[in-house]
Design a protein around this motif. Structure first.
Motif, mmCIF file in Angstrom:
data_model
loop_
_atom_site.group_PDB
_atom_site.id
_atom_site.type_symbol
_atom_site.label_atom_id
_atom_site.label_comp_id
_atom_site.label_asym_id
_atom_site.label_seq_id
_atom_site.Cartn_x
_atom_site.Cartn_y
_atom_site.Cartn_z
ATOM 1 N N LEU A 275 27.627 -12.919 23.754
ATOM 2 C CA LEU A 275 26.913 -13.532 22.252
ATOM 3 C C LEU A 275 26.234 -12.648 21.208
ATOM 4 N N ALA A 276 25.454 -11.360 21.923
ATOM 5 C CA ALA A 276 25.700 -10.805 20.463
ATOM 6 C C ALA A 276 27.080 -9.804 19.900
ATOM 7 N N GLY A 277 27.198 -9.480 20.544
ATOM 8 C CA GLY A 277 28.772 -8.682 20.436
ATOM 9 C C GLY A 277 29.418 -9.276 19.618
ATOM 10 N N VAL A 278 29.322 -11.080 19.947
ATOM 11 C CA VAL A 278 30.669 -11.835 19.236
ATOM 12 C C VAL A 278 30.410 -11.746 17.416
ATOM 13 N N ILE B 16 45.957 -12.357 20.607
ATOM 14 C CA ILE B 16 45.766 -11.277 21.689
ATOM 15 C C ILE B 16 46.170 -11.902 23.058
ATOM 16 N N LEU B 17 46.555 -13.073 22.885
ATOM 17 C CA LEU B 17 47.483 -13.738 24.706
ATOM 18 C C LEU B 17 48.864 -12.673 24.352
ATOM 19 N N ASP B 18 49.342 -13.267 23.511
ATOM 20 C CA ASP B 18 50.454 -12.178 23.071
ATOM 21 C C ASP B 18 50.912 -10.704 23.477
ATOM 22 N N ALA C 28 45.050 -4.036 22.176
ATOM 23 C CA ALA C 28 46.000 -5.271 21.695
ATOM 24 C C ALA C 28 44.694 -5.583 20.876
ATOM 25 N N SER C 29 43.758 -5.000 20.343
ATOM 26 C CA SER C 29 42.988 -5.396 19.448
ATOM 27 C C SER C 29 43.324 -4.341 18.201
ATOM 28 N N THR C 30 43.737 -3.275 18.632
ATOM 29 C CA THR C 30 43.754 -1.797 17.595
ATOM 30 C C THR C 30 45.071 -1.897 17.130
ATOM 31 N N ARG C 31 46.094 -3.295 18.040
ATOM 32 C CA ARG C 31 47.624 -3.580 17.024
ATOM 33 C C ARG C 31 47.605 -4.497 16.895
ATOM 34 N N LEU C 32 46.542 -5.977 16.758
ATOM 35 C CA LEU C 32 46.586 -7.746 15.875
ATOM 36 C C LEU C 32 46.062 -6.141 14.750
ATOM 37 N N TYR C 33 45.173 -5.670 14.519
ATOM 38 C CA TYR C 33 44.464 -5.159 13.128
ATOM 39 C C TYR C 33 45.850 -4.760 12.565
ATOM 40 N N GLY D 255 41.663 -12.139 17.712
ATOM 41 C CA GLY D 255 41.299 -11.831 18.157
ATOM 42 C C GLY D 255 41.262 -10.411 18.619
ATOM 43 N N GLY D 256 40.184 -10.008 18.123
ATOM 44 C CA GLY D 256 39.579 -8.538 18.386
ATOM 45 C C GLY D 256 37.999 -9.567 19.700
ATOM 46 N N LEU D 257 37.831 -10.893 19.666
ATOM 47 C CA LEU D 257 36.575 -11.216 20.286
ATOM 48 C C LEU D 257 36.600 -10.658 21.717
ATOM 49 N N PRO D 258 37.689 -11.035 22.184
ATOM 50 C CA PRO D 258 37.299 -10.586 23.566
ATOM 51 C C PRO D 258 37.242 -9.219 23.512
#
Length: 300
Positions: A111-114, A250-252, A229-234, A171-174
């Motif tokens: 929760l703190a990280g989100v 993120i799933l895609d 995945a997060s790096t590529r999304l951004y 997408g970066g939250l997971p």
């Protein structure tokens, strides 16, 4: 004060580990959605990447994106570690018998990280863009032509509005949920066990250092696929409306990466991730723990 100490601890670690973040980002973007063996590998491993970037882009390129990296670390970890520290100090993470509750610890860490990651998402996106920028002969991934952090934020905001600034945030939250919960839970649990076993003297800095080292290993193993995945999304290119052209979420991104590059593709840059996340986790958690100890023991 807990928030300030947490942010300063993370910034101190970031100065030393940002070059590894640059290497990690480029290795994660290398061969994006291409089958193994069908693309030129500019970066064969962590050490070769350091040498190549320093030789072609110059040594200063190893600190690309340092300004947004520092700001992101201060904002994200100030909120993340500060919130977790308050929850721990007030006893919310412990059971009735006084022992640490792993479920509560993991939930509080997630929760703190989100909270921290979502607020700092625009800064993280710009950091990724800047760190990916390279000379054409060693460029990987989509190349944004930003001139700096403030210019990039202004340009994206003017072109795509607030929605564009927070593109990729969900997408970066997971990545953050997995990383933060793993990091803080394993750090607190290991520290608690070491104290119970009396391996080191009471209140010794060695307890925090050993716990941080264990936490660093756990974080890298759990977080790397989501980090790729997060790096590529951004970093993906966008259309006129600011919508990503390569991934829907993120799933895609995870599925496409696994399908085209194999399971190992989801762990691209894990060496750089370890050398970066390991020391960063160790330094930030160690600094955070020692600053809190000093403040609560002597400063009050």
């Amino acid at each position: 004060m807990d928030f300030l100490m947490s942010g300063l601890a993370a910034c101190g670690a970031c100065v030393f580990t940002n070059p590894l973040e640059v290497v990690k980002t480029r290795m994660q973007l290398q061969g994006e959605l291409q089958a193994p063996g069908t693309y030129r590998r500019h970066y064969r491993n962590v050490f070769h990447a350091f040498f190549t970037i320093g030789k072609v882009d110059g040594l200063a390129a190893l600190q690309k994106g340092l300004a947004p990296a520092l700001l992101y670390q201060f904002l994200m970890n100030g909120i993340r570690l500060g919130t977790y520290g308050l929850a721990e100090a007030r006893g919310y993470l412990h059971s009735a018998d006084g022992t640490l509750n792993p479920v509560r610890s993991a939930a509080a860490g997630a929760l703190a990280g989100v909270m921290g990651a979502y607020l700092g998402s625009p800064i993280y996106m710009v950091k990724t863009h800047l760190q990916a920028q390279a000379a054409s002969e060693i460029a990987v991934g989509h190349q944004y032509k930003h001139q700096g952090m403030f210019q990039a934020l202004t340009k994206i905001g003017q072109k795509h509005g607030l929605v564009g600034l927070w593109r990729g945030a969900l997408g970066g939250l997971p990545r953050v949920i997995v990383g933060s919960s793993t990091q803080l839970c394993t750090f607190s649990s290991t520290k608690d066990l070491l104290s119970q076993w009396e391996i080191f003297p009471a209140q010794s800095w060695k307890v925090a250092l050993a716990a941080a080292m264990v936490s660093g290993i756990a974080v890298v193993l759990a977080m790397t696929p989501f980090d790729v995945a997060s790096t590529r999304l951004y970093n993906q290119p966008t259309d006129a409306q600011g919508k990503g052209l390569m991934y829907r979420g993120i799933l895609d991104a995870l599925l496409q990466t696994a399908r085209t590059e194999g399971i190992l593709g989801m762990y691209k840059g894990i060496g750089a991730s370890y050398f970066r996340l390991g020391p960063h986790t160790i330094l930030s958690l160690f600094f955070w723990d020692q600053l809190r100890f000093f403040y609560h023991t002597y400063a009050k």
